[in-house]
Scaffold this motif. Structure first.
Motif, short mmCIF file in Angstrom:
data_model
loop_
_atom_site.label_atom_id
_atom_site.label_comp_id
_atom_site.label_asym_id
_atom_site.label_seq_id
_atom_site.Cartn_x
_atom_site.Cartn_y
_atom_site.Cartn_z
N TYR A 103 49.01 79.04 42.86
CA TYR A 103 47.57 79.26 43.71
C TYR A 103 48.46 80.23 44.78
O TYR A 103 49.48 80.49 45.45
CB TYR A 103 46.88 78.88 44.45
CG TYR A 103 45.72 77.71 43.98
CD1 TYR A 103 44.80 78.16 43.06
CD2 TYR A 103 46.96 76.08 44.02
CE1 TYR A 103 44.46 76.79 42.36
CE2 TYR A 103 45.76 75.58 43.57
CZ TYR A 103 44.18 75.63 42.41
OH TYR A 103 43.45 75.02 41.58
N LYS A 108 43.39 81.90 44.98
CA LYS A 108 43.24 82.77 44.03
C LYS A 108 44.43 81.96 42.85
O LYS A 108 45.91 82.31 43.13
CB LYS A 108 42.98 84.30 43.43
CG LYS A 108 43.25 84.69 42.21
CD LYS A 108 42.77 86.11 42.27
CE LYS A 108 42.77 87.01 41.08
NZ LYS A 108 43.62 86.97 39.55
N PRO A 109 44.80 81.71 41.73
CA PRO A 109 45.17 80.69 41.09
C PRO A 109 46.21 82.40 40.25
O PRO A 109 45.61 83.36 39.53
CB PRO A 109 44.38 80.42 39.21
CG PRO A 109 42.88 79.83 40.03
CD PRO A 109 42.59 81.12 41.17
N LYS A 110 47.32 81.87 40.23
CA LYS A 110 48.37 82.62 39.73
C LYS A 110 49.08 83.41 38.34
O LYS A 110 49.45 83.61 37.34
CB LYS A 110 49.99 82.53 39.29
CG LYS A 110 50.29 82.43 41.75
CD LYS A 110 51.44 82.21 41.95
CE LYS A 110 51.66 82.40 43.46
NZ LYS A 110 52.87 82.11 43.84
N THR A 122 34.17 83.79 39.20
CA THR A 122 33.86 84.83 39.48
C THR A 122 34.11 84.73 41.55
O THR A 122 34.75 85.11 42.36
CB THR A 122 32.06 85.87 40.38
OG1 THR A 122 32.86 85.59 38.33
CG2 THR A 122 33.07 87.35 40.58
N GLY A 124 35.25 81.68 42.70
CA GLY A 124 35.95 80.05 42.56
C GLY A 124 35.64 78.86 40.93
O GLY A 124 34.82 79.44 40.67
N GLN A 125 35.70 77.71 41.73
CA GLN A 125 36.27 77.10 40.40
C GLN A 125 34.81 76.52 39.57
O GLN A 125 33.39 76.37 40.69
CB GLN A 125 36.77 75.66 40.81
CG GLN A 125 36.51 74.86 41.15
CD GLN A 125 37.34 74.20 41.81
OE1 GLN A 125 38.67 74.39 41.38
NE2 GLN A 125 37.70 72.55 42.42
N ASN A 147 41.35 83.16 31.35
CA ASN A 147 40.82 84.22 32.57
C ASN A 147 41.87 84.54 33.92
O ASN A 147 42.49 83.10 34.22
CB ASN A 147 39.42 83.97 33.50
CG ASN A 147 38.22 83.57 32.63
OD1 ASN A 147 37.68 84.74 32.67
ND2 ASN A 147 37.94 82.73 32.56
N TYR A 148 42.49 85.70 33.98
CA TYR A 148 43.51 85.99 34.83
C TYR A 148 43.30 86.22 35.97
O TYR A 148 42.47 87.09 35.99
CB TYR A 148 44.39 86.84 34.01
CG TYR A 148 45.44 85.82 33.03
CD1 TYR A 148 46.36 85.13 32.70
CD2 TYR A 148 44.68 85.73 31.45
CE1 TYR A 148 47.24 83.97 31.96
CE2 TYR A 148 45.51 85.09 30.99
CZ TYR A 148 46.25 84.36 30.97
OH TYR A 148 47.48 83.29 29.95
#
Length: 148
Positions: A103, A108-110, A122, A124-125, A147-148
């Protein structure tokens, strides 16, 4: 006396037949997951299978895991012999063969991430229910977009 001797093996055979019929209907699998949208072919896609909302989608709470090699921006993960029930799948693109999702700023996930049924991430999970699908007596095929 001979009557008892014959009835016990017949009862045993009948119970084994009933038990084997139950086992064959309890297992559906496989679940085949096609993951698309990888930004490169580096590393692998790691897929986690979850059977409840408890702890979804934390890796320590998954009931199954699979890994797919990325080629042409696509990877495939397969879960074999999955019992009937309700499940959700969470995936991430481990570009450097990471074992866990990393993260960045503001959580935000890397890496690229995705979930079964492709719910919006958009804000969150998603919840388990947003990603949940049913497994019955037939194989299941899912398409998940990263999704990135």
């Amino acid at each position: 006396m001979g009557h008892r001797f014959v009835s016990k093996p017949l009862a045993l055979i009948a119970s084994l037949v009933c038990a084997s019929a139950w086992v064959t209907t309890a297992v559906a699998g496989p679940i085949n997951v096609t993951v698309t949208g990888a930004r490169n072919d580096d590393g692998v896609v790691r897929c986690g299978l979850f059977s409840s909302a408890a702890g979804f989608p934390k890796p320590e709470n998954r009931v199954g895991e699979a890994v797919g090699k990325v080629s042409g921006g696509t990877a495939t993960c397969s879960f074999k012999s999955v019992p009937s029930g309700t499940y959700a799948v969470a995936v991430f693109h481990a570009e450097h063969n990471e074992m866990q999702l990393q993260y960045g700023l503001f959580g935000k996930p890397k890496q690229g991430v995705g979930f079964s049924r492709n719910p919006s991430i958009t804000f969150g999970q998603p919840s388990f229910n947003d990603a949940a699908f049913e497994v019955g007596n037939a194989p299941v095929s899912l398409n998940i977009r990263l999704n990135y």
